[in-house]
Design an enzyme around this catalytic site. Sequence first.
Site, PDB file in Angstrom:
ATOM      1  N   HIS A   9       0.838  -1.199   0.000  1.00  0.00           N
ATOM      2  CA  HIS A   9       0.000   0.000   0.000  1.00  0.00           C
ATOM      3  C   HIS A   9       0.877   1.254   0.000  1.00  0.00           C
ATOM      4  CE1 HIS A   9       0.885   1.022   4.167  1.00  0.00           C
ATOM      5  NE2 HIS A   9       0.696  -0.261   4.459  1.00  0.00           N
ATOM      6  N   GLU A  79      -2.216  -6.997   7.896  1.00  0.00           N
ATOM      7  CA  GLU A  79      -0.859  -6.950   8.423  1.00  0.00           C
ATOM      8  C   GLU A  79      -0.787  -7.728   9.733  1.00  0.00           C
ATOM      9  OE1 GLU A  79       2.210  -7.032   8.161  1.00  0.00           O
ATOM     10  OE2 GLU A  79       2.872  -4.988   7.767  1.00  0.00           O
TER      11      GLU A  79
END
Length: 194
Positions: A9, A79
Site C-alpha cells: 500500500h 498486516e
Amino acid sequence: MGELIVIRHGQTEWSLSGRHAGRTDVALTEAGEAAASALAPRLAHRRLVAVFSSPLSRAMRTAELAGLTAAKPDPDLLEWDYGGYEGMTAEQIREARPGWDLWRDGVIPGAARPGEELAQVAARTDAVLDRIRPLLSEGDVAVVAHGHLARVLTVRWLGLDASASRLLGHPHPGTLSFLATEDGQPIISAWNVP
C-alpha cells in the site's frame, strides 16, 4: 503461468514515521495516493485474472488508485497483529526491550489486540497462496497488502521458513514485487519496484 504481483500500500503517516500499523486503519498521505496512482500504468498492461486486498482502507484505496477496482477484500492479507507494539516504532520498542527483533522475538499482547506469532502470520499467507496458485495458470494475480505481510508471503512462496523474511528488504510503500516460477521453481522476479 502468470506472476503473483505483490503491491505494498501507499505511504501513510505511520509508515512515514516508522510506526507499526498492524490493524489500525491509517489513511494514505497525499504522497501515498500519488504513488498508488502511479502504479496504474505499470499494471494496465497485465492480464489480471484476480485481485485481492487487505480490507484496511490504506490497501483498498491503493488498489482503487492503481486501477484495480475489482479487488476483493481478504482478511488473510491483514498486516501482522502487533499487539502491544501497535503504533510504536522499533526504536521505542528497543528502549523497553534492548536488542528486540520482530522476526526472532515477536510481539507482546496488548490491551486492545492480542498480537500474533510469526507462525500465525505464515499460516494466513499459506492460505492466500493456496487460493492463488491455481489461478496463476490463467494469468497474473495481484495482492495489495502490507510490508511485513508481503515479506512473509514472499518467503512462503519460495518454500522457506517464515523466519527467512528477515532476509528481504522491507518493501517501500507504493511499490511492486513480482513472484514467478522458473523451471518449475518459485522465484522472486523483481522486488521493491517503484
